[in-house]
Design a protein around this motif. Structure first.
Motif, mmCIF file in Angstrom:
data_model
loop_
_atom_site.group_PDB
_atom_site.id
_atom_site.type_symbol
_atom_site.label_atom_id
_atom_site.label_comp_id
_atom_site.label_asym_id
_atom_site.label_seq_id
_atom_site.Cartn_x
_atom_site.Cartn_y
_atom_site.Cartn_z
ATOM 1 N N LEU A 81 0.840 -1.206 0.000
ATOM 2 C CA LEU A 81 0.000 0.000 0.000
ATOM 3 C C LEU A 81 0.873 1.253 0.000
ATOM 4 O O LEU A 81 0.570 2.226 -0.670
ATOM 5 C CB LEU A 81 -0.917 -0.009 1.221
ATOM 6 C CG LEU A 81 -2.073 -0.991 1.128
ATOM 7 C CD1 LEU A 81 -2.772 -1.081 2.456
ATOM 8 C CD2 LEU A 81 -3.036 -0.587 0.039
ATOM 9 N N TYR A 82 1.982 1.204 0.772
ATOM 10 C CA TYR A 82 2.873 2.361 0.791
ATOM 11 C C TYR A 82 3.458 2.615 -0.593
ATOM 12 O O TYR A 82 3.489 3.735 -1.077
ATOM 13 C CB TYR A 82 4.003 2.155 1.807
ATOM 14 C CG TYR A 82 5.041 3.240 1.698
ATOM 15 C CD1 TYR A 82 4.825 4.474 2.291
ATOM 16 C CD2 TYR A 82 6.197 3.052 0.948
ATOM 17 C CE1 TYR A 82 5.739 5.494 2.155
ATOM 18 C CE2 TYR A 82 7.117 4.065 0.812
ATOM 19 C CZ TYR A 82 6.886 5.281 1.417
ATOM 20 O OH TYR A 82 7.776 6.287 1.272
ATOM 21 N N ARG A 83 3.908 1.536 -1.233
ATOM 22 C CA ARG A 83 4.546 1.720 -2.538
ATOM 23 C C ARG A 83 3.570 2.222 -3.589
ATOM 24 O O ARG A 83 3.916 3.067 -4.408
ATOM 25 C CB ARG A 83 5.214 0.423 -2.982
ATOM 26 C CG ARG A 83 6.607 0.275 -2.360
ATOM 27 C CD ARG A 83 7.359 -0.886 -2.938
ATOM 28 N NE ARG A 83 6.917 -2.128 -2.358
ATOM 29 C CZ ARG A 83 7.371 -2.619 -1.202
ATOM 30 N NH1 ARG A 83 8.292 -1.965 -0.523
ATOM 31 N NH2 ARG A 83 6.913 -3.744 -0.733
ATOM 32 N N TRP A 95 1.042 4.155 -2.986
ATOM 33 C CA TRP A 95 0.875 5.578 -2.675
ATOM 34 C C TRP A 95 2.073 6.365 -3.180
ATOM 35 O O TRP A 95 1.940 7.426 -3.781
ATOM 36 C CB TRP A 95 0.710 5.720 -1.168
ATOM 37 C CG TRP A 95 0.766 7.112 -0.649
ATOM 38 C CD1 TRP A 95 -0.263 7.999 -0.613
ATOM 39 C CD2 TRP A 95 1.902 7.781 -0.093
ATOM 40 N NE1 TRP A 95 0.163 9.179 -0.068
ATOM 41 C CE2 TRP A 95 1.484 9.076 0.256
ATOM 42 C CE3 TRP A 95 3.230 7.417 0.143
ATOM 43 C CZ2 TRP A 95 2.334 9.997 0.836
ATOM 44 C CZ3 TRP A 95 4.078 8.339 0.725
ATOM 45 C CH2 TRP A 95 3.626 9.619 1.067
ATOM 46 N N ARG A 106 2.165 9.302 -6.038
ATOM 47 C CA ARG A 106 2.642 10.628 -5.658
ATOM 48 C C ARG A 106 3.736 11.093 -6.612
ATOM 49 O O ARG A 106 3.750 12.230 -7.081
ATOM 50 C CB ARG A 106 3.203 10.493 -4.247
ATOM 51 C CG ARG A 106 3.463 11.694 -3.478
ATOM 52 C CD ARG A 106 4.014 11.241 -2.147
ATOM 53 N NE ARG A 106 5.197 10.408 -2.343
ATOM 54 C CZ ARG A 106 6.439 10.809 -2.070
ATOM 55 N NH1 ARG A 106 6.639 11.990 -1.575
ATOM 56 N NH2 ARG A 106 7.464 10.003 -2.287
ATOM 57 N N ARG A 107 4.666 10.164 -6.943
ATOM 58 C CA ARG A 107 5.754 10.530 -7.857
ATOM 59 C C ARG A 107 5.214 10.842 -9.242
ATOM 60 O O ARG A 107 5.666 11.776 -9.909
ATOM 61 C CB ARG A 107 6.765 9.397 -7.959
ATOM 62 C CG ARG A 107 7.735 9.403 -6.808
ATOM 63 C CD ARG A 107 8.525 8.127 -6.770
ATOM 64 N NE ARG A 107 8.990 7.874 -5.412
ATOM 65 C CZ ARG A 107 10.087 8.421 -4.903
ATOM 66 N NH1 ARG A 107 10.834 9.201 -5.629
ATOM 67 N NH2 ARG A 107 10.448 8.168 -3.665
#
Ligand code: SF4
Lengths: 181, 167
Positions: free
Chosen positions: A162-164, A166, A170-171
């Motif tokens: 999930l972090y990756r 996100w 974002r990037r």
């Protein structure tokens, strides 16, 4: 809290009076406190009677579950109740099957059960019917697995996914903004 | 003051009321002696970080006592504690909001490697989401160990040669 065996027997006897005319409700002495096993269909009326009846179990102190895989029924939902007026503890248990992990919510009886049920849902995936806001409490929103189930590996299932996601989103947004300006 | 003295010294500087140095040295000297830490206190290590800033260990001796709770005013991020995957987004956002140049200290084994929490919820080392300059081992590290890390960051800043002039 330590209860002597005589005390425990007396407690169970006086509780048993309350439940003598209930069906599908069984009472055991337990190791440390009386213990009530209830079919989940009867859970809400029994809990209501426990709160409003003679003993006044006004405080729902904890809700958790036990995963008994591979036995059936697989999950046991456990409630810890306390009556401040009688200084009396009681453990209530109910069961639910795998794939239909649904138990009626007791938030209508103790509003404090709200987050306890959310935590139990988060960790075991047990859905509490009638809960006003059954979202995950500790794990991130969008995570699909339930960490305290027996089949869940200790190191987790794709813990950083999930972090990756996100981070990539974002990037990408950042790069688009840069190329637009 | 090391880097100021490194620059070539003409005679009688003090008497004439000025000194000469390189701009890079002057900037580095200013930066390293006025680090503003961003305290990302996530769990128990944060208590040791507070002890480090308090009067007994007194981080003010190194010019880094101005803890700011907004990342926009900080240039040294101290990740003190257990970073979970749920918190990772917040930590990364805080890092991104800090103005350049910036440095990161991973304080404690939890942030350095996940420590004793080898499980589903904890990031196994914050270097998988952030660039880290110094790792401080210990659970928790003593305040002196973290002060040592701050001094190592200062040495690192001293060696910076990234200022560009002209074009
Ligand atoms: S390294 Fe030890 S003291 Fe520091 S956050 Fe982890 S468990 Fe707590």
């Amino acid at each position: 809290m330590r209860t002597s065996p005589e005390d425990l027997r007396a407690q169970v006897a006086s509780l048993a009076e309350t439940f003598s005319d209930w069906e599908g409700v069984s009472l055991q002495a337990g190791i440390d406190m009386p213990q009530l096993t209830v079919a989940k269909e009867n859970l809400v009326p029994v809990m209501q009677a426990l709160r409003d009846g003679k003993f006044r179990f006004a405080h729902c102190s904890m809700i958790t579950a036990v995963d008994h895989m591979p036995e059936e029924p697989r999950f046991e939902v456990v409630y810890g109740l306390y009556s401040p007026s009688c200084n009396q503890w009681l453990r209530v248990k109910t069961h639910c099957q795998e794939f239909e992990e649904e138990v009626p919510s007791v938030t209508g009886i103790w509003s404090g059960a709200n987050w306890l049920e959310r935590e139990c849902f988060d960790m075991f995936g047990i859905r509490f019917q009638g809960h006003p806001d059954l979202r995950r409490l500790l794990m991130p929103e969008g995570y699909e697995h339930f960490p305290l189930r027996k089949e869940f590996p200790r190191d987790g299932i794709e813990p950083g996914r999930l972090y990756r996601q996100w981070d990539e989103g974002r990037r990408r947004e950042g790069a688009e903004e840069e190329s637009a300006s | 003051m090391g880097s100021l003295i490194e620059a070539p010294q003409p005679q009688n500087v003090g008497e004439q009321g000025f000194l000469t140095t390189k701009l890079q040295h002057l900037v580095n000297w200013g930066r390293k002696n006025s680090l503003w830490p961003m305290p990302l206190g996530l769990s128990c290590c944060a208590i040791e970080m507070m002890a480090m800033v308090g009067p007994r260990y007194d981080l003010a001796r190194f010019g880094a006592e101005a803890m700011r709770f907004t990342p926009r005013q900080c240039d040294l991020m101290i990740v003190a504690g257990t970073l979970t995957w749920k918190m990772a987004r917040a930590a990364r956002t805080v890092y991104d909001q800090m103005p350049e140049p910036k440095w990161v200290i991973a304080m404690g084994v939890c942030s350095s490697s996940g420590g004793m929490y080898k499980n589903y919820s904890v990031v196994q080392g914050i270097d998988s989401i952030l660039p880290v300059d110094i790792y401080v081992p210990g659970c928790p590290p003593r305040p002196d160990a973290v002060i040592d890390a701050v001094m190592k960051i200062q040495k690192k800043i001293e060696q910076d040669r990234s200022l560009k002039f002209g074009s």
